[in-house]
Structures are given as structure tokens and as C-alpha cells.
Write a protein that holds these residues in place. Sequence first.
Motif, PDB file in Angstrom:
ATOM      1  N   LYS A 123     -46.499  60.497  14.636  1.00 25.33           N
ATOM      2  CA  LYS A 123     -46.209  61.755  15.341  1.00 25.33           C
ATOM      3  C   LYS A 123     -45.260  62.595  14.504  1.00 25.33           C
ATOM      4  CE  LYS A 123     -47.097  59.666  19.847  1.00 25.33           C
ATOM      5  NZ  LYS A 123     -46.545  59.000  21.036  1.00 25.33           N
ATOM      6  N   GLY A 153     -50.185  58.982  22.553  1.00 21.35           N
ATOM      7  CA  GLY A 153     -50.137  58.848  24.004  1.00 21.35           C
ATOM      8  C   GLY A 153     -48.726  58.581  24.487  1.00 21.35           C
ATOM      9  N   ASN A 155     -46.445  56.286  25.088  1.00 23.20           N
ATOM     10  CA  ASN A 155     -46.398  54.898  24.637  1.00 23.20           C
ATOM     11  C   ASN A 155     -45.028  54.523  24.069  1.00 23.20           C
ATOM     12  OD1 ASN A 155     -49.623  55.622  23.157  1.00 23.20           O
ATOM     13  ND2 ASN A 155     -49.256  54.765  25.184  1.00 23.20           N
ATOM     14  N   LYS A 209     -44.228  67.305  21.021  1.00 22.54           N
ATOM     15  CA  LYS A 209     -43.479  66.822  22.195  1.00 22.54           C
ATOM     16  C   LYS A 209     -42.123  66.237  21.778  1.00 22.54           C
ATOM     17  CE  LYS A 209     -44.093  62.329  21.433  1.00 22.54           C
ATOM     18  NZ  LYS A 209     -43.089  61.275  21.411  1.00 22.54           N
ATOM     19  N   ASP A 264     -47.338  62.040  27.454  1.00 22.15           N
ATOM     20  CA  ASP A 264     -46.405  61.689  26.375  1.00 22.15           C
ATOM     21  C   ASP A 264     -45.165  62.580  26.445  1.00 22.15           C
ATOM     22  OD1 ASP A 264     -45.348  60.412  24.220  1.00 22.15           O
ATOM     23  OD2 ASP A 264     -46.682  61.296  22.726  1.00 22.15           O
ATOM     24  N   GLY A 272     -37.352  58.397  25.612  1.00 21.95           N
ATOM     25  CA  GLY A 272     -37.519  58.331  24.160  1.00 21.95           C
ATOM     26  C   GLY A 272     -36.214  58.391  23.367  1.00 21.95           C
ATOM     27  N   ARG A 273     -36.380  58.120  22.080  1.00 18.29           N
ATOM     28  CA  ARG A 273     -35.228  58.105  21.162  1.00 18.29           C
ATOM     29  C   ARG A 273     -34.756  59.517  20.833  1.00 18.29           C
ATOM     30  NH1 ARG A 273     -38.515  54.563  16.881  1.00 18.29           N
ATOM     31  NH2 ARG A 273     -39.867  56.362  17.293  1.00 18.29           N
ATOM     32  N   ASN A 274     -35.707  60.458  20.767  1.00 16.20           N
ATOM     33  CA  ASN A 274     -35.322  61.848  20.491  1.00 16.20           C
ATOM     34  C   ASN A 274     -34.421  62.379  21.613  1.00 16.20           C
ATOM     35  OD1 ASN A 274     -36.807  62.799  17.966  1.00 16.20           O
ATOM     36  ND2 ASN A 274     -38.438  61.781  19.109  1.00 16.20           N
TER      37      ASN A 274
HETATM   38  P1  13P Z   1     -39.391  58.754  20.630  1.00 20.75           P
HETATM   39  O1  13P Z   1     -39.681  58.760  19.157  1.00 20.75           O
HETATM   40  O2  13P Z   1     -38.613  59.949  21.095  1.00 20.75           O
HETATM   41  O3  13P Z   1     -38.780  57.462  21.086  1.00 20.75           O
HETATM   42  O4  13P Z   1     -40.798  58.850  21.373  1.00 20.75           O
HETATM   43  C1  13P Z   1     -41.597  57.727  21.469  1.00 20.75           C
HETATM   44  C2  13P Z   1     -42.992  58.116  21.792  1.00 20.75           C
HETATM   45  O5  13P Z   1     -43.665  58.723  20.983  1.00 20.75           O
HETATM   46  C3  13P Z   1     -43.511  57.727  23.119  1.00 20.75           C
HETATM   47  O6  13P Z   1     -44.887  57.988  23.238  1.00 20.75           O
END
Ligand code: 13P
Length: 354
Positions: A123, A153, A155, A209, A264, A272-274
Motif C-alpha cells: 500500500k 483490504g 486487514n 487510506k 480498509d 492502524g499504525r498510521n
Molecule cells: P497501518 O499501516 O496504518 O497499520 O494499516 C494497516 C492496513 O493496511 C490495514 O488494512
Amino acid sequence: SAAKKVTVVGSGNWGCAIAKIIAKNCARHDEFQNEVTMWMFEEQVEHRGIKRKLSEVFNESKENVKYLPGKVLPDNIRAEPDLKKAAEGADIYVWVLPHQFVPRTVSSMGPVKEGAMSVSLIKGGLELEGGKMGLCSDVLRKLLKHNVSVLMGANVANEVADEQFCEATLGTDAPEKDQNLLVKLFDCATFRVRAVSDIAGVELCGALKNVVALGAGFCDGLQFGSNTKAAIIRIGLEEMTTFIRHFHPSVKDSTFLESCGVADLITTCFGGRNRKCAEAFVKAGGKGWVDIEKELLGGQKLQGTLTAQEIWPIIEAHKLTSRLPLFTTIYQIAFEGKDPKSIVSLSPAIEDAN
Ligand code: 13P
Ligand code: NAD
């Protein structure tokens, strides 16, 4: 025809989680060779008080103690730190690296087999190429000279590794028999895969995203509640649509309703990490992204900040700032010292966009 050899290129947090699904599918479907090779970028880790090679610890325990600790992967996965050996003779390459490492990795892997194909789970990696939007899958296609699909997705890797139910979208233009093979490689009861023909739409949703998730994280850092985050998600989806339609007018509306689109976006903005790092960016006031990534992610990589930097010159070159006020503001907060509170004062530009 002969059983296909599968190589997973990358063994980070998502690489290991998806390798678990792939390995189980390779063990139960005759179309694939049982053993799955996973290229592991070698590093030294401190394991039980001793300095060891990550790949050696993995091959003994089937646990990636640095990037997916606590999850034991199936026995039929073998980590190979030598990229050329890992890549040699594969029929299907599953690309799952942080996007900044892709060009260097592809160019050092040696020749690929005639008739091989790839699927990218990466991504990010957007750039303008002669006025056209270049995608990470385009880079792979150009260098590998074979068919490249994408799988994106909702995920979050740790949840997938725990076998919690989720869905994913395969964007593909491969011949039908290869599409079916790719679905078979990933699909299982807890990871439902649907194939669509819109590669660019699927991949761009996956990349963009991560930028919206930075905005969601800024809101969390400012301690706004769920209404505000829902607004950021809605505006984010609208701007993803605007951006993607601008560069790929043929994108399908239905793509945004697939797992790679709205689902997603939602999971990344919550889990998520972001999101996590963007929250810390606001709370720590003044700390740089490199330090935040290091402190909070323990070696895992942030993709949204890089993607925000990649799309910024594209947004400017195509005079899209007034139509993309959220993307613009997120970039300015992240890299130009703009007040994080400006994330909730986008209104005039948003009205212009309609
Ligand atoms: P992060 O990189 O922000 O953790 O996103 C994970 C993700 O792509 C979930 O589908
Ligand atoms: P990660 O964030 O865990 O990244 C670390 C990986 O990068 C490790 O495998 C490390 O060995 C490797 N690495 C470090 N330096 C390297 C170098 N110089 N060359 C090559 N590799 C190097 O990785 P990840 O979570 O597997 O993410 C890969 C892709 O998958 C990203 O594009 C990400 O957006 C996407 N993705 C991640 C998740 C998730 O929840 N983690 C979910 C879906 C998609």
C-alpha cells in the motif's frame, strides 16, 4: 499442470500474517507446491539474551520474533535470507514489503521464470510519470515484465494472524484461470477474497487510506470523539474518490464499496499504525516522524507519511489543492508545521469541492 511454486517477498508484520494463510492454502490445494518460501531481510535480533539471525530463529521456531511476535506460523514456510535463492524458479510472487524498498529489491533478485506472475499487497508507492499516475504495481510490471495483480483490504495484520474474519479485494486483469488460482491462494473461511477488474482503483484506495488515517490519528491526538473521526473518514473517502477519478476516470464506483475501499479506510482509522503514530505526533508536539516510527513501531514502517509526501507534488502539479482540502491539510500538519486543529476547519474548501 505442475504445482506452482509460491514465494512471498517480504516478511514484516503483514508479510508474516498473510504467509500463514498462503501456507495453509498451499498445504490443502494441489495447485500449489506445499513449501512456501519467504524472503526475509536479514537482521540480528536479541533472542533469549543471545544475538541471533532473524531467519535462523524463524526457521527453528516459525515465529518472526521481531515483526509478528507471539504468532507461530505453519511448518511449511521456510525463511530464505538470500533474495536470489528465494526468488529463483517461483511461479507466483507475493510482494509484501514497505513500498520504499521495492525498486532496490526487484532489481537485485535475478531473472524470473517465463510465465510467472505477481500479486502486490503493498500500500503506497505513487508518483507522477510523464503526467500520469504511476503505481507500485506499475513499477513491478515494468521490471518483472509479467502479469501483476494487487490484493488490498481491511486487514490489520495482527488480527489476520489471529484468524479473525475479514475480507480482501483482488484487483486483477490476469486470464481467468490465473485469477481463480490467485483467489485460491488467499481465500479461506476467515479471509474472504473477491476479484474485481479495477487494479488502479483497488491499489489507489490501499495507498490513499493511509493518508486519511493520519488525519484520524490527529483527531485522536486532539481527543475528539467518534463523530469527528466519522467526518474525517467520510471526507477522506470523498477525497480518495476525487483523486482516483482525476487520474483514473475509469475507476468503478463499486470499488469504493469493496473491502479495499470503505472497509480498509475504517479499520486503518481505528486500528492502524498510521493512526497510532499520528496521534503521538500531536500529543508529543514537535517530535519528528522518524523518532515516532522508531519508538512506537519497533522496526515496522509507516507508509502514510511517505504517501502524503509522494502525492503532494502531484496534487500541486494538477492544481487539486482546493478540491482536496483534507489531503492538503494533513500534508501541511505533518510536514509544514500547521496547527493540528486545522484538521477541523476545512469547511470553505469542502463547499467549493461540491
Ligand atoms: P497501518 O499501516 O496504518 O497499520 O494499516 C494497516 C492496513 O493496511 C490495514 O488494512
Ligand atoms: P513492516 O511495517 O512490518 O516493515 C518491516 C519490514 O521491512 C520487515 O520485514 C523488514 O525486514 C523489512 N525491511 C527493513 N529494511 C529493509 C530493506 N532495506 N529492504 C527490504 N526490506 C526491509 O511491513 P509490513 O507490515 O509487512 O508491510 C508491508 C506492506 O504491507 C506495506 O505496504 C503495508 O502498507 C502493507 N500492509 C500492512 C498491513 C499491516 O497491518 N501491517 C496490512 C495490510 C497491508
